[in-house]
Design a protein around this motif. Sequence first.
Motif, mmCIF file in Angstrom:
data_model
loop_
_atom_site.group_PDB
_atom_site.id
_atom_site.type_symbol
_atom_site.label_atom_id
_atom_site.label_comp_id
_atom_site.label_asym_id
_atom_site.label_seq_id
_atom_site.Cartn_x
_atom_site.Cartn_y
_atom_site.Cartn_z
ATOM 1 N N GLU A 37 -97.394 51.798 -27.286
ATOM 2 C CA GLU A 37 -98.471 52.734 -26.956
ATOM 3 C C GLU A 37 -99.655 51.965 -26.360
ATOM 4 N N LYS A 38 -99.634 51.794 -25.046
ATOM 5 C CA LYS A 38 -100.658 51.004 -24.367
ATOM 6 C C LYS A 38 -101.559 51.848 -23.484
ATOM 7 N N THR A 39 -101.388 53.157 -23.509
ATOM 8 C CA THR A 39 -102.185 54.019 -22.666
ATOM 9 C C THR A 39 -103.508 54.350 -23.353
ATOM 10 N N HIS A 40 -104.309 55.172 -22.707
ATOM 11 C CA HIS A 40 -105.619 55.576 -23.239
ATOM 12 C C HIS A 40 -105.432 56.654 -24.302
ATOM 13 N N PHE A 41 -105.995 56.428 -25.485
ATOM 14 C CA PHE A 41 -105.986 57.427 -26.551
ATOM 15 C C PHE A 41 -107.418 57.781 -26.923
ATOM 16 N N ASN A 42 -107.673 59.071 -27.059
ATOM 17 C CA ASN A 42 -109.019 59.550 -27.340
ATOM 18 C C ASN A 42 -109.236 59.953 -28.789
ATOM 19 N N ALA A 43 -108.191 60.385 -29.492
ATOM 20 C CA ALA A 43 -108.384 60.995 -30.811
ATOM 21 C C ALA A 43 -107.331 60.532 -31.803
ATOM 22 N N LEU A 44 -107.769 60.313 -33.029
ATOM 23 C CA LEU A 44 -106.895 60.012 -34.151
ATOM 24 C C LEU A 44 -107.203 60.986 -35.273
ATOM 25 N N THR A 45 -106.179 61.360 -36.034
ATOM 26 C CA THR A 45 -106.419 62.187 -37.214
ATOM 27 C C THR A 45 -105.268 62.001 -38.181
ATOM 28 N N ILE A 46 -105.470 62.445 -39.407
ATOM 29 C CA ILE A 46 -104.434 62.390 -40.433
ATOM 30 C C ILE A 46 -104.178 63.798 -40.928
ATOM 31 N N ALA A 47 -102.910 64.201 -40.938
ATOM 32 C CA ALA A 47 -102.492 65.502 -41.465
ATOM 33 C C ALA A 47 -101.525 65.252 -42.602
ATOM 34 N N GLY A 48 -102.006 65.433 -43.833
ATOM 35 C CA GLY A 48 -101.191 65.065 -44.985
ATOM 36 C C GLY A 48 -101.026 63.565 -45.025
ATOM 37 N N LYS A 49 -99.797 63.082 -44.895
ATOM 38 C CA LYS A 49 -99.530 61.651 -44.830
ATOM 39 C C LYS A 49 -99.167 61.202 -43.421
ATOM 40 N N ARG A 50 -99.287 62.108 -42.475
ATOM 41 C CA ARG A 50 -98.912 61.803 -41.095
ATOM 42 C C ARG A 50 -100.126 61.386 -40.289
ATOM 43 N N LEU A 51 -99.985 60.320 -39.503
ATOM 44 C CA LEU A 51 -101.016 59.823 -38.606
ATOM 45 C C LEU A 51 -100.699 60.294 -37.192
ATOM 46 N N LEU A 52 -101.710 60.832 -36.488
ATOM 47 C CA LEU A 52 -101.499 61.339 -35.136
ATOM 48 C C LEU A 52 -102.517 60.763 -34.171
ATOM 49 N N ALA A 53 -102.081 60.577 -32.921
ATOM 50 C CA ALA A 53 -102.952 60.083 -31.851
ATOM 51 C C ALA A 53 -102.741 60.930 -30.608
ATOM 52 N N ALA A 54 -103.842 61.309 -29.938
ATOM 53 C CA ALA A 54 -103.762 62.110 -28.716
ATOM 54 C C ALA A 54 -104.308 61.306 -27.552
ATOM 55 N N GLY A 55 -103.663 61.423 -26.373
ATOM 56 C CA GLY A 55 -103.977 60.538 -25.271
ATOM 57 C C GLY A 55 -104.515 61.206 -24.026
ATOM 58 N N ALA A 56 -104.871 60.345 -23.076
ATOM 59 C CA ALA A 56 -105.519 60.790 -21.856
ATOM 60 C C ALA A 56 -104.573 61.497 -20.906
ATOM 61 N N MET A 57 -103.283 61.279 -21.012
ATOM 62 C CA MET A 57 -102.314 61.937 -20.152
ATOM 63 C C MET A 57 -101.627 63.091 -20.867
ATOM 64 N N GLY A 58 -102.262 63.616 -21.912
ATOM 65 C CA GLY A 58 -101.732 64.777 -22.609
ATOM 66 C C GLY A 58 -100.651 64.476 -23.625
#
Length: 341
Positions: A37-58
């Motif tokens: 995962e070397k692209t641009h990421f704008n957001a991180l969050t945790i849902a329960g025990k799951r870690l999520l990341a959202a990026g610049a290319m959707g």
Amino acid sequence: MKTAVGIGTAALVAVASALAFSPRTPPPLAPNSVGAEKTHFNALTIAGKRLLAAGAMGEILYSDDQGAHWTPAKITQDRQTLLNNMSFASDSKTGFAVGHENWILRTRDGGASWEELNFKPKNGEPLMSVARLPSGDWLSVGAFGKAITSKDEGKTWEPYTLPAEVEDKHLNRIASSADGKHWLIVGERGLVLRSDDATATWHAEPAFYNGSFYNAMPLANNGWLIYGMRGNVYVKADSHAEWTKSSVPAPVAFFGHAREANGTIVLVGQGSMLGVSDDNGKTFTLRRAKGRATLTDVVLLDEKSGKGWIASDAGLQPMPDLNAKQSTAATTQPSSQGTKP
């Protein structure tokens, strides 16, 4: 797209650095890939025990082993459009992601798959933040004072009324206290909207700064810490206190925050810089994370150990050990790229 470019120049949360990249499709990520995962990421969050990341290319990635392995989420439409923020309901299953072109995604399985609810490629304002309100409704805010709400889990959206002081200012982030009673919306030209009745009513705080605020975090005693461009960080010690400017040794634009179990506050921002405060946000020292990038968000997986992840325009990286010694060269002032006076 004209609106999206315009917002980039306004230095909304990490948008300026996002637009510095030419449109490109990132290399496909195999399930459970490590370090890809070397692209641009704008957001991180945790849902329960799951870690999520959202990026610049959707793209949206998720990890069920604290970031050791990442899996691409399934999204019904590949828009390759900037995603800015994610938020989940208390069940950790239902969540929303929002971005440019009025893009709204919803998940019902904790982020493994997402369905598109809205997308306007022409004249669709960027949505910068989304949150579930105490009423159970969802609220999203964005460019030019846009605020919309949904009472039916995202099926339909309607305008949400905010104080007149919003005008056409860009709204960058919605933040709430842990109990959901106290809320802020922060934005362009020093805009701070506050609610102390679980969002039933809002009022604008008296102006005390003319630059953009990018984010906010709640403090004890109904206090707040807000931050934005050029190292401008302000603290409100309690609900009756005045806003006071924090001491930051360099004009670093900050975009995300976390708080360790011992009370240490960590802000992340431009030039791979971290602002660290051990006095409830009154003063900050600077540390440098790995590389040289714009750090856009941070989450802690374990507040006691300080272990977590940082998102940036150069990928994802583990949270550095704040107790480790760092050379003087590592704490030098970053360049002014991506900031405004």
